[in-house]
Design a protein around this motif. Structure first.
Motif, PDB file in Angstrom:
ATOM      1  N   VAL A 104      46.444  28.633  33.644  1.00  0.00           N
ATOM      2  CA  VAL A 104      45.422  29.651  33.921  1.00  0.00           C
ATOM      3  C   VAL A 104      44.968  30.470  32.725  1.00  0.00           C
ATOM      4  CG1 VAL A 104      46.098  29.852  36.341  1.00  0.00           C
ATOM      5  CG2 VAL A 104      47.176  31.346  34.645  1.00  0.00           C
ATOM      6  N   VAL A 105      45.763  30.579  31.663  1.00  0.00           N
ATOM      7  CA  VAL A 105      45.404  31.495  30.573  1.00  0.00           C
ATOM      8  C   VAL A 105      44.062  31.128  29.963  1.00  0.00           C
ATOM      9  CG1 VAL A 105      46.005  32.207  28.228  1.00  0.00           C
ATOM     10  CG2 VAL A 105      47.724  32.303  30.040  1.00  0.00           C
ATOM     11  N   ALA A 106      43.868  29.872  29.604  1.00  0.00           N
ATOM     12  CA  ALA A 106      42.590  29.467  29.005  1.00  0.00           C
ATOM     13  C   ALA A 106      41.426  29.639  29.984  1.00  0.00           C
ATOM     14  CB  ALA A 106      42.677  28.033  28.494  1.00  0.00           C
ATOM     15  N   PRO A 107      41.529  29.160  31.239  1.00  0.00           N
ATOM     16  CA  PRO A 107      40.416  29.375  32.164  1.00  0.00           C
ATOM     17  C   PRO A 107      40.085  30.845  32.388  1.00  0.00           C
ATOM     18  CG  PRO A 107      41.831  27.644  33.001  1.00  0.00           C
ATOM     19  CD  PRO A 107      42.540  28.242  31.821  1.00  0.00           C
ATOM     20  N   ILE A 108      41.100  31.705  32.452  1.00  0.00           N
ATOM     21  CA  ILE A 108      40.823  33.135  32.627  1.00  0.00           C
ATOM     22  C   ILE A 108      39.974  33.665  31.489  1.00  0.00           C
ATOM     23  CG2 ILE A 108      41.888  35.430  32.590  1.00  0.00           C
ATOM     24  CD1 ILE A 108      44.212  34.224  34.205  1.00  0.00           C
ATOM     25  N   ALA A 109      40.337  33.324  30.264  1.00  0.00           N
ATOM     26  CA  ALA A 109      39.583  33.817  29.106  1.00  0.00           C
ATOM     27  C   ALA A 109      38.143  33.324  29.139  1.00  0.00           C
ATOM     28  CB  ALA A 109      40.271  33.381  27.817  1.00  0.00           C
ATOM     29  N   VAL A 110      37.947  32.059  29.480  1.00  0.00           N
ATOM     30  CA  VAL A 110      36.598  31.491  29.499  1.00  0.00           C
ATOM     31  C   VAL A 110      35.756  32.126  30.592  1.00  0.00           C
ATOM     32  CG1 VAL A 110      35.276  29.372  29.859  1.00  0.00           C
ATOM     33  CG2 VAL A 110      37.340  29.324  28.449  1.00  0.00           C
ATOM     34  N   ILE A 111      36.316  32.276  31.786  1.00  0.00           N
ATOM     35  CA  ILE A 111      35.559  32.847  32.902  1.00  0.00           C
ATOM     36  C   ILE A 111      35.206  34.300  32.633  1.00  0.00           C
ATOM     37  CG2 ILE A 111      35.732  33.545  35.320  1.00  0.00           C
ATOM     38  CD1 ILE A 111      37.265  30.914  35.790  1.00  0.00           C
ATOM     39  N   ARG A 112      36.133  35.075  32.125  1.00  0.00           N
ATOM     40  CA  ARG A 112      35.827  36.473  31.823  1.00  0.00           C
ATOM     41  C   ARG A 112      34.752  36.588  30.760  1.00  0.00           C
ATOM     42  NH1 ARG A 112      41.955  39.059  31.808  1.00  0.00           N
ATOM     43  NH2 ARG A 112      42.128  39.298  34.081  1.00  0.00           N
ATOM     44  N   ALA A 113      34.812  35.738  29.747  1.00  0.00           N
ATOM     45  CA  ALA A 113      33.782  35.765  28.711  1.00  0.00           C
ATOM     46  C   ALA A 113      32.408  35.433  29.283  1.00  0.00           C
ATOM     47  CB  ALA A 113      34.141  34.795  27.593  1.00  0.00           C
ATOM     48  N   ALA A 114      32.385  34.624  30.346  1.00  0.00           N
ATOM     49  CA  ALA A 114      31.132  34.243  30.989  1.00  0.00           C
ATOM     50  C   ALA A 114      30.669  35.265  32.024  1.00  0.00           C
ATOM     51  CB  ALA A 114      31.290  32.875  31.655  1.00  0.00           C
ATOM     52  N   GLY A 115      31.403  36.363  32.174  1.00  0.00           N
ATOM     53  CA  GLY A 115      31.005  37.418  33.092  1.00  0.00           C
ATOM     54  C   GLY A 115      31.642  37.362  34.449  1.00  0.00           C
ATOM     55  N   GLY A 116      32.574  36.438  34.663  1.00  0.00           N
ATOM     56  CA  GLY A 116      33.245  36.334  35.941  1.00  0.00           C
ATOM     57  C   GLY A 116      34.434  37.264  36.054  1.00  0.00           C
ATOM     58  N   VAL A 117      35.066  37.248  37.225  1.00  0.00           N
ATOM     59  CA  VAL A 117      36.197  38.114  37.537  1.00  0.00           C
ATOM     60  C   VAL A 117      37.370  37.239  37.965  1.00  0.00           C
ATOM     61  CG1 VAL A 117      37.037  40.002  38.986  1.00  0.00           C
ATOM     62  CG2 VAL A 117      34.632  39.932  38.299  1.00  0.00           C
TER      63      VAL A 117
END
Length: 270
Positions: free
Chosen positions: A223-236
């Protein structure tokens, strides 16, 4: 004055450059065995089926070798070779093949996950799909998909209520019986529910094609990498209680705060 562990622009650039080197090295190792008759899966579990292949192990070894040379002061947490402490305050969190079952089946929904965390959690990540030549990157001011067509910005989809949402999860049997019941409360109200894309579902959320990803039974390297990518894209992204999700367990990723709140209330049974 900056502290020893502060991420300066120069340090951020170096982290990103090293991360892309890791992804390139992992591509070489994984693609050499993807859809190959030489692939030899093993089972890591004594009670079920938890596959690992020589491609998983070679991919992580290649990434660790680069980190040993370029970032010896940083910690490492990888799926196949465990944890290694560091002194810098940063930890590289590696999943050399997320979606080994898909890899075994020749389906291009697996990916290589490269995340970087500090004491607060994920700060940068790459979700790389080597076969499709798609690299989703997020953190340090970047949110982009790099592919054969060039680079395009990532952006999570907004303005979507649950009744119009696309929800994804890797397995229909999500978590424990209680967790599955909670998931079903959300799934029953979504417009479309799809299964089986592993980490690629998170990448699609960051790119604005999927609205929700809900999963359970996860590890930090999932999850660490997906969390960083999604947050950078404006997601929660949170766990199912609304707290941090980077330590694994449950995860709720949404394209907007409003959709996240709607799904979270159902997961919690509010």
């Amino acid at each position: 004055m900056t502290s020893a562990n502060e991420i300066t622009p120069e340090r951020a650039e170096r982290i990103m450059a090293v991360a892309h080197r890791l992804a390139d090295a992992a591509r070489t190792e994984t693609l050499s065995l993807f859809r190959s008759p030489l692939l030899r899966p093993d089972n890591k579990s004594t009670t079920g089926f938890d596959p690992v292949t020589q491609a998983d192990r070679a991919s992580e070894r290649a990434m660790r070798a680069i980190l040993a040379a370029e970032c010896p002061e940083d910690g490492i947490l990888g799926e196949e070779y465990g944890g290694q402490s560091g002194q810098s305050g940063l930890t590289w969190v590696l999943d050399p093949i997320d979606g080994t079952r898909a890899f075994m089946a020749g389906a291009p929904s697996w990916g290589v996950l490269i995340g970087v965390s500090d004491a607060r959690g994920p700060i940068y990540g790459i979700v790389d799909q080597p076969h499709l030549d798609e690299r989703f990157e997020g953190g340090f001011g970047r949110a982009q998909l790099i592919s054969r067509a060039g680079s395009v910005p990532l952006g999570a989809r907004r303005g979507v209520a649950l009744a119009q949402a696309t929800l994804m999860s890797t397995y229909p049997e999500v978590g424990s019986p209680a967790e599955h019941a909670a998931f079903s409360r959300v799934a029953s109200r979504a417009r479309l529910v799809r299964y089986g894309l592993d980490c690629y579902a998170y990448a699609l959320l960051a790119a604005g094609h999927v609205d929700l990803v809900i999963e359970a039974g996860l590890q930090p390297y999932d999850v660490v990498a997906p969390i960083a990518v999604i947050r950078a894209a404006g997601g929660v992204v949170t766990d199912w209680q609304g707290g941090p999700a980077h330590n694994g367990g449950t995860i709720l990723a949404a394209g907007s705060a409003e959709l996240h709140a709607e799904a979270l209330a159902l997961l919690k049974g509010d």
